[in-house]
Design a protein around this motif. Structure first.
Motif, PDB file in Angstrom:
ATOM      1  N   ASP A 243       0.797  -1.221   0.000  1.00 53.40           N
ATOM      2  CA  ASP A 243       0.000   0.000   0.000  1.00 53.40           C
ATOM      3  C   ASP A 243       0.833   1.275   0.000  1.00 53.40           C
ATOM      4  OD1 ASP A 243      -1.460  -0.888   3.246  1.00 53.40           O
ATOM      5  OD2 ASP A 243       0.606  -0.634   2.615  1.00 53.40           O
ATOM      6  N   ALA A 244       2.151   1.143   0.014  1.00 50.52           N
ATOM      7  CA  ALA A 244       3.013   2.326  -0.083  1.00 50.52           C
ATOM      8  C   ALA A 244       4.348   1.913  -0.687  1.00 50.52           C
ATOM      9  CB  ALA A 244       3.228   2.941   1.298  1.00 50.52           C
ATOM     10  N   ILE A 245       5.061   2.903  -1.252  1.00 49.81           N
ATOM     11  CA  ILE A 245       6.390   2.653  -1.824  1.00 49.81           C
ATOM     12  C   ILE A 245       7.381   3.622  -1.196  1.00 49.81           C
ATOM     13  CG2 ILE A 245       7.795   2.739  -3.928  1.00 49.81           C
ATOM     14  CD1 ILE A 245       5.461   1.716  -5.496  1.00 49.81           C
ATOM     15  N   HIS A 246       8.482   3.081  -0.670  1.00 49.10           N
ATOM     16  CA  HIS A 246       9.575   3.927  -0.187  1.00 49.10           C
ATOM     17  C   HIS A 246      10.675   3.870  -1.244  1.00 49.10           C
ATOM     18  CE1 HIS A 246      12.656   5.862   2.064  1.00 49.10           C
ATOM     19  NE2 HIS A 246      11.910   5.971   3.148  1.00 49.10           N
ATOM     20  N   PRO A 247      11.086   5.030  -1.757  1.00 45.69           N
ATOM     21  CA  PRO A 247      12.058   5.009  -2.852  1.00 45.69           C
ATOM     22  C   PRO A 247      13.527   5.015  -2.421  1.00 45.69           C
ATOM     23  CG  PRO A 247      11.309   7.244  -2.528  1.00 45.69           C
ATOM     24  CD  PRO A 247      10.605   6.405  -1.492  1.00 45.69           C
ATOM     25  N   GLY A 248      13.801   5.157  -1.103  1.00 44.50           N
ATOM     26  CA  GLY A 248      15.208   5.274  -0.672  1.00 44.50           C
ATOM     27  C   GLY A 248      15.819   6.556  -1.199  1.00 44.50           C
ATOM     28  N   TYR A 249      17.115   6.499  -1.580  1.00 38.99           N
ATOM     29  CA  TYR A 249      17.743   7.659  -2.252  1.00 38.99           C
ATOM     30  C   TYR A 249      18.242   7.190  -3.611  1.00 38.99           C
ATOM     31  CZ  TYR A 249      21.859   5.406  -0.123  1.00 38.99           C
ATOM     32  OH  TYR A 249      22.793   4.484   0.280  1.00 38.99           O
ATOM     33  N   GLY A 250      18.532   8.150  -4.494  1.00 38.15           N
ATOM     34  CA  GLY A 250      18.937   7.782  -5.859  1.00 38.15           C
ATOM     35  C   GLY A 250      17.756   7.198  -6.624  1.00 38.15           C
ATOM     36  N   PHE A 251      18.054   6.427  -7.669  1.00 39.64           N
ATOM     37  CA  PHE A 251      17.017   5.794  -8.507  1.00 39.64           C
ATOM     38  C   PHE A 251      15.783   6.678  -8.705  1.00 39.64           C
ATOM     39  CE2 PHE A 251      19.169   1.670  -7.021  1.00 39.64           C
ATOM     40  CZ  PHE A 251      19.909   1.567  -8.174  1.00 39.64           C
ATOM     41  N   LEU A 252      14.601   6.256  -8.205  1.00 40.05           N
ATOM     42  CA  LEU A 252      13.361   6.988  -8.511  1.00 40.05           C
ATOM     43  C   LEU A 252      12.963   7.979  -7.408  1.00 40.05           C
ATOM     44  CD1 LEU A 252      11.448   3.909  -9.938  1.00 40.05           C
ATOM     45  CD2 LEU A 252      12.276   5.876 -11.250  1.00 40.05           C
TER      46      LEU A 252
ATOM     47  N   ILE B 267       7.783   7.310   7.441  1.00 37.11           N
ATOM     48  CA  ILE B 267       6.655   6.388   7.242  1.00 37.11           C
ATOM     49  C   ILE B 267       5.438   6.871   8.032  1.00 37.11           C
ATOM     50  CG2 ILE B 267       5.843   4.014   7.649  1.00 37.11           C
ATOM     51  CD1 ILE B 267       8.801   3.116   7.157  1.00 37.11           C
ATOM     52  N   ARG B 268       5.673   7.276   9.272  1.00 39.02           N
ATOM     53  CA  ARG B 268       4.577   7.761  10.116  1.00 39.02           C
ATOM     54  C   ARG B 268       3.854   8.947   9.475  1.00 39.02           C
ATOM     55  NH1 ARG B 268       6.059  10.430  14.368  1.00 39.02           N
ATOM     56  NH2 ARG B 268       3.925  10.580  15.026  1.00 39.02           N
ATOM     57  N   VAL B 269       4.621   9.960   9.051  1.00 45.09           N
ATOM     58  CA  VAL B 269       3.943  11.144   8.511  1.00 45.09           C
ATOM     59  C   VAL B 269       3.303  10.831   7.152  1.00 45.09           C
ATOM     60  CG1 VAL B 269       5.259  12.853   9.837  1.00 45.09           C
ATOM     61  CG2 VAL B 269       6.045  12.233   7.551  1.00 45.09           C
ATOM     62  N   ALA B 270       3.932   9.936   6.364  1.00 38.33           N
ATOM     63  CA  ALA B 270       3.337   9.584   5.057  1.00 38.33           C
ATOM     64  C   ALA B 270       1.997   8.881   5.255  1.00 38.33           C
ATOM     65  CB  ALA B 270       4.289   8.698   4.260  1.00 38.33           C
ATOM     66  N   SER B 271       1.856   8.180   6.380  1.00 36.63           N
ATOM     67  CA  SER B 271       0.598   7.466   6.625  1.00 36.63           C
ATOM     68  C   SER B 271      -0.479   8.419   7.154  1.00 36.63           C
ATOM     69  CB  SER B 271       0.815   6.315   7.614  1.00 36.63           C
ATOM     70  OG  SER B 271       0.913   6.825   8.936  1.00 36.63           O
ATOM     71  N   GLY B 272      -0.105   9.693   7.337  1.00 30.84           N
ATOM     72  CA  GLY B 272      -1.095  10.688   7.755  1.00 30.84           C
ATOM     73  C   GLY B 272      -1.043  11.022   9.234  1.00 30.84           C
ATOM     74  N   LEU B 273      -0.139  10.370   9.960  1.00 25.36           N
ATOM     75  CA  LEU B 273      -0.038  10.673  11.398  1.00 25.36           C
ATOM     76  C   LEU B 273       0.629  12.030  11.604  1.00 25.36           C
ATOM     77  CD1 LEU B 273       1.068   7.161  12.721  1.00 25.36           C
ATOM     78  CD2 LEU B 273      -1.113   8.316  13.150  1.00 25.36           C
ATOM     79  N   PRO B 274       0.255  12.732  12.666  1.00 21.30           N
ATOM     80  CA  PRO B 274       0.921  14.020  12.933  1.00 21.30           C
ATOM     81  C   PRO B 274       2.320  13.794  13.491  1.00 21.30           C
ATOM     82  CG  PRO B 274      -0.681  13.542  14.651  1.00 21.30           C
ATOM     83  CD  PRO B 274      -0.802  12.425  13.647  1.00 21.30           C
TER      84      PRO B 274
END
Ligand code: ADP
Length: 447
Positions: free
Chosen positions: A76-85, A312-319
Motif C-alpha cells: 500500500d506504499a512505496i519507499h524510494p530510498g535515495y537515488g534511482f526513482l 513512514i509515520r507522517v506519510a501514513s497521515g499521522l501528525p
C-alpha cells in the motif's frame, strides 16, 4: 498505518528502510534485478519480486515493473530510498495514481526542487539567502559573460537538472569562461538530457552545511539540525558529521527557523534537506534534496530519532506529535562512506568479498548489505558500507572512528577504508579546519 511497503531500492538503503518497517510491524517487499538475486535486501525481506535485468533502466528505474510488483504483492506504499526513482516526480505521480502512497513529498515539490533554478527562485521568494549568481537560466554565451562580469570571477556554471556533482564547471577568469560554458552544457546534455545552465559565484573556501527537516501532512515542520558534508571529492560527499565543528548553536537555531518557516509556507511534507554553502559567517542556499539522504544516520545518532520511521509515520497521515523544542542534540556523530574503489585511483573494484568483519562496540553503527561471499556487482553505485560513530564530544568521536576503522575488514576487494584511516590521522581534520576543497588537495598531495 501501512500494512505492506515496497522498497524500490537495493543495497544498504533498502535494508535500512526494511529495518524501520520491521520495527513498525509493517511487511516488506523487496524488488531486485537478476544481478541482485542473492542480495541481502532480498534475503531479509518478507517477499521479493525480480523486476528485470541488471541495467538500472531495465530494473531499478523500470517504473512499470515496480508498480506491477506493488500491485501483485498488494503493497500500500512505496519507499524510494535515495537515488534511482526517489526524486522522479513522474514516478511519484504514478504511484499516487495507482492508489498507493509515495513515501516522500508531493510530486509538485519534487518537480520544483529537481530544477535547481526553480528551487532557488522558490527559496529566495520565501526569504532564504542564496549564493550570488544569475537571475535564472543563462541561455547564451553573451549573457554568461555579462553575468560573470557582474558577479566577478571565479564563477561556477551549473546544470539546472544537475545532481551527483555532474554538469558543473568553474571558470577562474574571463579567458576560461567559454571552455567551462561548453563543457558544462555538454555534460548537462549528456547526463540529464537538458542543457539549461545557470551561474553562481564560485566560493573559494566554503563549508557544505545542510539542514535536515521533516514535515507532516498538517503543516508542522521541524528540523533536526545540521550536517557538515565539506569532505568531498569531485563534489561528492565522502565523510559527514553532525553537528558542524564550524557553527554555533545560535547559528543552527537561526538557520533552522528560516528553513522551517520557508517550508511551512511552501506546504512541504515528509523529509527533505536544504543544502547551503557557509563562508565568512554567511549561509547561502544551493539546492534542496526531496528525499532521505545517504548521510541521514549522523543526524539520527545525535537526535536519537529514526528518520525512516518518521517518514513512514507522517506519510501514513499521522501528525509529527512533537515540537521543535523536543528535539535535542547529544554528542557528535561522524559517518564514513566506504566504497568499492581503489583508495588511491578511485577505480571501481567490483568482485567477490571473501571475508567481512564490521566493527562493533559502544557508539558504532555499520549500515551495509555486505556479507562474506557476496559479489559486488559492477552495475551500481560503488558505496558498499557506511560506518557511523557517535560519542559525547568530537575528539572522542574521532578516537572511536579511528578504533572502528582499525577493526573494519573487507577482504577480497579494494575499498576506500585506507583513505578514511588517513583522513582521521590528519591534524586539519582533527582540528575541524577544512572546507569543501580540502579533501581534493589532501588526495592529490598523496598523503
Ligand atoms: P549536485 O546536485 O550535483 O550535488 P550541488 O549544487 O549540491 O550539486 O553542489 C555540490 C557541491 O559542489 C557542493 O557541496 C559544493 O562542494 C560544490 N559547489 C556547489 N556550488 C558551489 C559554489 N557556488 N561555489 C563553490 N562550490 C560549489
Amino acid at each position: 498505518m501501512f500494512r505492506k511497503i515496497l522498497i524500490a531500492n537495493r543495497g544498504e538503503i533498502a535494508l535500512r528502510v526494511q529495518r524501520a518497517c520491521r520495527e513498525l510491524g509493517i511487511h516488506t517487499v523487496a524488488v531486485h534485478s537478476t544481478a541482485d538475486a542473492e542480495a541481502m535486501h532480498v534475503r531479509l525481506a518478507d517477499e521479493s519480486v525480480c523486476i528485470g535485468p541488471p541495467p538500472t533502466k531495465d530494473s531499478y528505474l523500470n517504473t512499470h515493473a515496480i508498480l506491477s510488483a506493488a500491485s501483485i504483492t498488494g503493497a500500500d506504499a512505496i519507499h524510494p530510498g535515495y537515488g534511482f526513482l526517489s526524486e522522479n516526480a513522474g514516478f511519484a505521480d504514478m504511484v499516487e495514481a495507482h492508489g498507493l502512497t509515495f513515501i516522500g513529498p508531493s510530486a509538485d515539490h519534487i518537480r520544483i526542487m529537481g530544477d535547481k533554478i526553480a528551487a532557488k527562485t522558490a527559496m529566495a521568494s520565501l526569504g532564504v539567502p542564496l549564493v550570488a549568481g544569475s537571475d535564472g537560466e543563462v541561455a547564451d554565451f553573451e549573457d554568461a559573460r555579462a553575468v560573470a562580469d557582474r558577479i566577478g570571477y571565479p564563477v561556477l556554471i551549473k546544470a539546472a537538472a544537475g545532481g551527483g556533482g555532474r554538469g558543473m564547471r568553474a571558470a577562474a577568469s574571463a579567458d576560461a569562461l567559454e571552455e567551462a560554458w561548453t563543457a558544462a552544457r555538454g555534460e548537462a546534455r549528456a547526463a540529464f538530457g537538458n542543457e539549461a545552465v545557470y551561474i553562481e559565484k564560485y566560493l573559494d573556501k566554503p563549508r557544505h552545511i545542510e539542514l535536515q527537516i521533516l514535515a507532516d501532512n498538517a503543516g508542522h515542520v521541524v528540523h533536526f539540525g545540521e550536517r557538515d558534508c565539506s569532505l568531498q571529492r569531485r563534489h561528492q560527499k565522502v565523510l559527514e558529521e553532525a553537528g558542524s565543528p564550524a557553527i554555533s548553536a545560535a547559528e543552527r537555531d537561526a538557520l533552522g527557523a528560516t528553513a522551517t518557516d520557508a517550508l511551512r509556507k511552501l506546504g512541504y511534507r515528509n523529509a527533505g534537506t536544504l543544502e547551503f554553502l557557509y563562508q565568512d559567517g554567511q549561509f547561502a542556499f544551493i539546492e534542496m534534496n526531496t528525499r532521505l539522504q545517504v548521510e541521514h544516520p549522523v543526524t539520527e545518532m545525535v537526535c536519537g530519532v529514526d528518520l525512516v520511521r518518521e517518514q513512514i509515520r507522517v506519510a501514513s497521515g499521522l501528525p509529527l506529535g512533537y515540537e521543535q523544542a523536543a528535539i535535542r542534540f547529544t554528542g557528535h556523530a561522524i559517518e564514513c562512506r566506504v566504497n568499492a574503489e581503489h583508495p588511491v585511483t578511485f577505480m571501481p573494484t567490483p568482485g567477490r568479498v571473501t571475508a567481512f568483519h564490521p566493527p562493533g562496540g559502544l557508539g558504532v553503527r555499520v549500515d551495509s548489505a555486505l556479507y562474506a561471499g557476496y559479489v559486488v556487482p559492477p552495475f551500481y553505485d560503488s558505496m558498499i558500507a557506511k560506518l557511523i560513530v557517535h560519542a559525547p564530544t568530537r575528539p572522542e568521536a574521532i578516537a572511536r572512528l579511528r578504533r572502528a576503522l582499525d577493526e573494519f575488514a573487507v577482504v577480497g576487494i579494494e575499498t576506500t577504508l585506507p583513505l578514511h584511516r588517513r583522513i582521521v590521522d590528519e591534524p586539519s581534520f582533527q582540528a575541524g579546519s577544512f572546507n569543501i576543497h580540502w579533501l581534493e588537495h589532501f588526495v592529490s598531495s598523496g598523503r
